[in-house]
Structure formats: structure tokens, C-alpha cells
Design a protein around this motif. Structure first.
Motif, PDB file in Angstrom:
ATOM      1  N   LYS A  86       4.935  -5.948  40.083  1.00 32.02           N
ATOM      2  CA  LYS A  86       4.931  -6.590  41.404  1.00 32.02           C
ATOM      3  C   LYS A  86       6.341  -7.059  41.779  1.00 32.02           C
ATOM      4  O   LYS A  86       7.247  -7.062  40.958  1.00 32.02           O
TER       5      LYS A  86
ATOM      6  N   ASP B  92      -4.404  -8.001  45.844  1.00 36.02           N
ATOM      7  CA  ASP B  92      -4.542  -6.920  46.825  1.00 36.02           C
ATOM      8  C   ASP B  92      -5.988  -6.920  47.290  1.00 36.02           C
ATOM      9  O   ASP B  92      -6.885  -7.244  46.516  1.00 36.02           O
TER      10      ASP B  92
ATOM     11  N   GLU C 205      -6.142  -0.007  49.074  1.00 37.69           N
ATOM     12  CA  GLU C 205      -5.386  -1.202  49.479  1.00 37.69           C
ATOM     13  C   GLU C 205      -5.125  -1.288  50.981  1.00 37.69           C
ATOM     14  O   GLU C 205      -4.522  -0.402  51.565  1.00 37.69           O
TER      15      GLU C 205
HETATM   16 MG    MG Z   1       0.981  -3.426  47.929  1.00 38.83          MG
END
Ligand code: MG
Ligand code: 4AD
Length: 433
Positions: free
Chosen positions: A329, A347, A356
Motif C-alpha cells: 500500500k 478497499d 475494487e
Molecule cells: Mg486501490
């Protein structure tokens, strides 16, 4: 021909029995024996006009013969209720004024290949399917703004030219800014973090850019993102907000754009189920499920498109995956105090294989860990001094998320590809029209 009141097709129901004028374009025409039909569109809908040989004025019949598909024209006639006609009303035509006869139109009602239609995007937007998608898009945007406006968020838009990366350096679009390097924004988030310390609850909505060399059904180079950011919000607060927001978007599309969703043959029953609460899985739980679903998946890695699709088929609602490994991330994520290898990220994945539609989380709010994370991600501290100030002057826990309008729209409309979700898509090999 004497003039009559100009009305829009979507308002015809208010004018039953009246003589009205419609200003638009010829969608199609056909005649059988003594009767001639034309379908006119004006941007708000379609209406069928009827002319009868021997009865209708000859000038109108002459004009009927001349008009070609997509010719611009102004028609006058009397409104009749006709449930069997497109839109439910019909016009008994007594006048046709041709504005411009169109050249042979490249898009025929037959099936065309996608590449051809994408080249004709400027004309393709006139077709009823594209029209419906754009109307749902406009509604989603209106409702997205209304959702935050009604909850006391202040709209604080972020700049498009930025000096640094928000979402990693590999997808930056570089441009020359009077001799200095600048990048098209990947996300307004960092600016919203500054703004939420000034206004408490803020959001931005604008185009964002990713120089992503991916040619998938979910990736655009230019897409529109709505990004709320809230001071004092924790990861759970962020998920609660995202959940209420997505429920609102879907339910308002159903309430206000049902006709369009029906035209797109969207399974309405599936959308009706989209009500909070949404399931919440930790990354570890999702990875456990993927072990059996997707043999290629490796613990610790990000989900691929296929992994996401496989996971989403297990749910009939959107669901959160939270606490992804910190290594996959962005630099701004706060590590989970329970397990610093994980991040306070989340998400939201849309069902039916969409995957997503939202990314977000709680931000690192302390100076020293943030400095370390900048270094780990290979980002230049000098570009972020202003951002670091937010940790020096009254830092508080805070968080937010970003929803990509096009991915949300693809799911809500049930479209196979994001290329139809934005008026003029920018994709890996597409800059025109
Ligand atoms: Mg993303
Ligand atoms: O997950 P992403 O990269 O998160 C951010 O940009 C955060 N800074 C947002 C925030 O917390 N304020 O992108 C967020 C969303 C994705 O979930 C997806 O919906 C959309 O933006 N998105 C794309 N949509 C179309 N094409 C692309 N290439 C996209 N990349 C991201």
C-alpha cells in the motif's frame, strides 16, 4: 405552418392533446403503405411521429422523403397518448422543417465492432445505450456531491498539476512546468488531508491520471474520483462512511434513473439488495478464501483482477477488504497498531466480478513514522515538506477514501468495460476523439 410551443420529449406527458414543436434529430424512419413513421430524438428522449399520405400536408410529406438518419429537424404535431410507442406518446405530424440534411451516417442500427464505435465516439454518444449510460453517470455525480454536501462536507478541490506522487512513482504523467518537472495528479488526497485540518470534513471531485500500462476492462488513463477526507476519523469511520455513500449512490440511481437502467437491461433486483451493512473481511480472511479459489495467489501480494473477480462472486453485496500488508500500500497508510506489518487500509469490492471501486484508509498522523515511510517508498522529502507540516501543527487521526466514478458506474449499469462509462475515454492506445 403556424408555430406551436417548443417542448422537450421528456415533458410530452404534460401536453396531451396539444399541438407542440420538437427540435431534434431524425433517429430513424420507415413507411408502410399510406403511413409513414419517424422517430425523433431531442436529447431527452425519443418520440414517434406519424404522417398519413393523403391526409398530412404535402410539404411535410416532401420533407419526410428528404430527411436522412441524424438530419436535424423541427417537427410540429399533436400529442397523443400511445402506450405501444417508444416513450408512450405519439405525434400526429403536420409540419417538418429540415434544419440540415445529414450525410450518410456511419453508425447504422446494425452491430458494429468496438474499435469502430470507439473511433466514432463523438457520434456514438447519440445512441440510446450510450445516452442511458451518460444519464446514469450524471445522476451518480449529482448524488455523490449531494451526499457530502448534505452531510456538512465542504468541497475543496485539489490541483491537477502536482510536484510529487501520491500513489507511487510508476504511474506518473510527467509534464514540463516552466522548466520544472510537474505531474498530473493521481489523487487529490494529500490536499484533502490539509483541507480537513482546516474544515473538518471535506471532499474533492475531479479528474485524476494514471500512466498505467494496463489494458484491462477496469483501467482508464484519465478517470474521475470523488475523495472525502475527515479529521478524527478512524478506519472504521471511513468504512462506515463509504458504506452509506455507496448505498446512497445505488439507491438514488434506482429511484431516479430506473428507465435508463432498464434500457441497459440491468438486473434491478440485484441493485435493490445493495443496502448497508456490507460485509468486512480482513486481508488475511480474504487471502484464506483465495487459497482455494485461486491457486496462483500468494499471501502478501495485491489482488489481481482475477482474484478480485473470484472473491466478489462469493457475495451479492459490495464488501470491504481491510488491513492489507503495508508493503503493497501507499506511503501514507497508518500501520495497524495490533500488527505493524499490516496497514489501516480498506478497499471496497463491488459484486458480480466488478472488484475494487473504492480505496482508502486511515492516514499516518505522526511525523517520524511518516518520514521513514517516505524514505522506504523512495520519495523525496523536499517535495513533501508542506505535507509533513500537517503532522507538525495539530496533527490528529484522520482518514478518507476515493471512489472512481467510472468503475462504480460500470458496476451499477452492468457494463462489461469501463470504456463506455466516460464520455471520451483515455486509454492505453486511445487519445482520439
Ligand atoms: Mg486501490
Ligand atoms: O485505490 P486508489 O489508487 O486510491 C487512491 O488514489 C487514494 N489516494 C484515494 C483516497 O484515499 N483519497 O484509487 C481509488 C479508486 C479505485 O478504487 C478505483 O475506483 C479508481 O480510484 N481507480 C481507477 N479507475 C479507473 N481507472 C484506473 N486506472 C483507476 N485507478 C484507480
Amino acid at each position: 405552418m403556424n408555430s406551436a410551443l417548443h417542448v422537450y420529449i421528456e415533458d410530452l406527458y404534460n401536453h396531451e392533446g396539444e399541438r407542440v414543436t420538437i427540435k431534434g434529430w431524425l433517429y430513424s424512419k420507415r413507411s408502410s403503405g399510406k403511413i409513414a413513421f419517424l422517430i425523433v430524438r431531442d436529447g431527452t428522449g425519443l418520440v414517434q411521429g406519424v404522417l398519413i399520405k393523403g391526409q398530412t400536408d404535402d410539404t411535410a410529406l416532401g420533407a419526410y422523403d428528404k430527411v436522412t438518419q441524424e438530419s436535424s429537424l423541427i417537427v410540429t404535431g399533436t400529442v397523443r397518448k400511445e402506450p405501444r410507442s417508444v416513450g408512450g406518446y405519439e405525434l400526429s405530424i403536420d409540419g417538418i422543417e429540415i434544419v440540415r440534411v445529414a450525410e450518410p451516417y456511419p453508425i447504422a442500427p446494425k452491430e458494429h465492432g468496438t474499435a469502430f464505435l470507439m473511433d466514432q465516439r463523438h457520434l456514438w454518444l447519440r445512441s440510446s445505450r450510450q445516452h442511458a449510460i451518460m444519464r446514469v453517470r450524471a445522476e451518480l455525480i449529482r448524488q455523490a456531491r449531494a451526499f457530502f454536501d448534505d452531510r456538512g462536507f465542504t468541497l475543496i478541490d485539489a490541483p491537477i498539476f502536482t510536484p510529487s506522487a501520491c500513489e507511487g512513482t510508476t504511474t506518473l504523467f510527467e509534464t514540463d512546468y516552466f522548466g520544472e518537472k510537474a505531474y498530473l495528479t493521481q489523487s487529490g488526497q494529500l490536499y484533502e488531508e490539509a483541507a480537513c485540518m482546516a474544515f473538518g470534513k471535506v471532499y474533492c471531485f475531479g479528474p485524476t491520471f494514471r500512466a498505467e500500462r494496463s489494458k484491462t476492462r477496469r483501467h482508464l488513463i484519465e478517470f474521475w474520483m470523488i475523495e472525502p477526507e475527515v479529521a478524527y476519523a478512524t478506519l472504521d469511520d471511513v468504512m462506515n462512511l463509504a458504506e452509506a455513500f455507496v448505498e446512497h449512490l445505488v439507491q438514488s440511481a434506482l429511484a431516479n434513473r430506473r428507465k435508463e437502467l432498464e434500457l441497459l437491461e440491468r438486473d434491478i433486483a440485484k441493485l435493490e439488495k445493495i443496502k448497508a451493512p456490507f460485509p468486512r473481511l480482513s486481508y488475511d480472511e480474504a487471502a484464506e478464501r483465495l487459497k482455494t479459489l485461486s491457486p496462483e495467489f500468494k499471501y502478501g501480494s495485491d489482488f489481481g483482477g482475477t482474484d478480485e473477480s473470484l472473491l466478489t462472486e462469493q457475495f451479492d453485496k459490495p464488501f470491504f477488504v481491510h488491513r492489507f500488508p503495508a508493503t503493497i500500500k501507499a506511503f501514507y497508510m497508518k500501520p495497524d497498531p495490533q500488527n505493524p506489518k499490516l496497514s489501516l487500509s480498506a478497499d471496497l469490492l463491488a459484486p458480480e466480478g466488478y472488484g475494487e471501486i473504492i480505496g482508502g484508509g486511515q492516514r499516518e498522523d505522526q511525523l517520524d513514522p511518516l518520514l521513514k515511510q517516505l524514505e522506504t517508498h523512495g520519495l523525496k522529502r523536499a517535495d513533501f515538506e508542506w505535507y509533513l507540516d500537517l503532522r507538525r501543527f495539530g496533527s490528529v487521526p484522520h482518514g478518507g477514501f476515493g471512489l472512481g466514478i467510472e468503475r462504480a458506474l460500470a458496476w451499477i449499469c452492468g457494463l462489461p468495460h469501463v470504456r463506455e462509462t466516460i464520455p471520451f475515454p483515455r486509454m492505453l492506445y486511445r487519445l482520439r476523439p
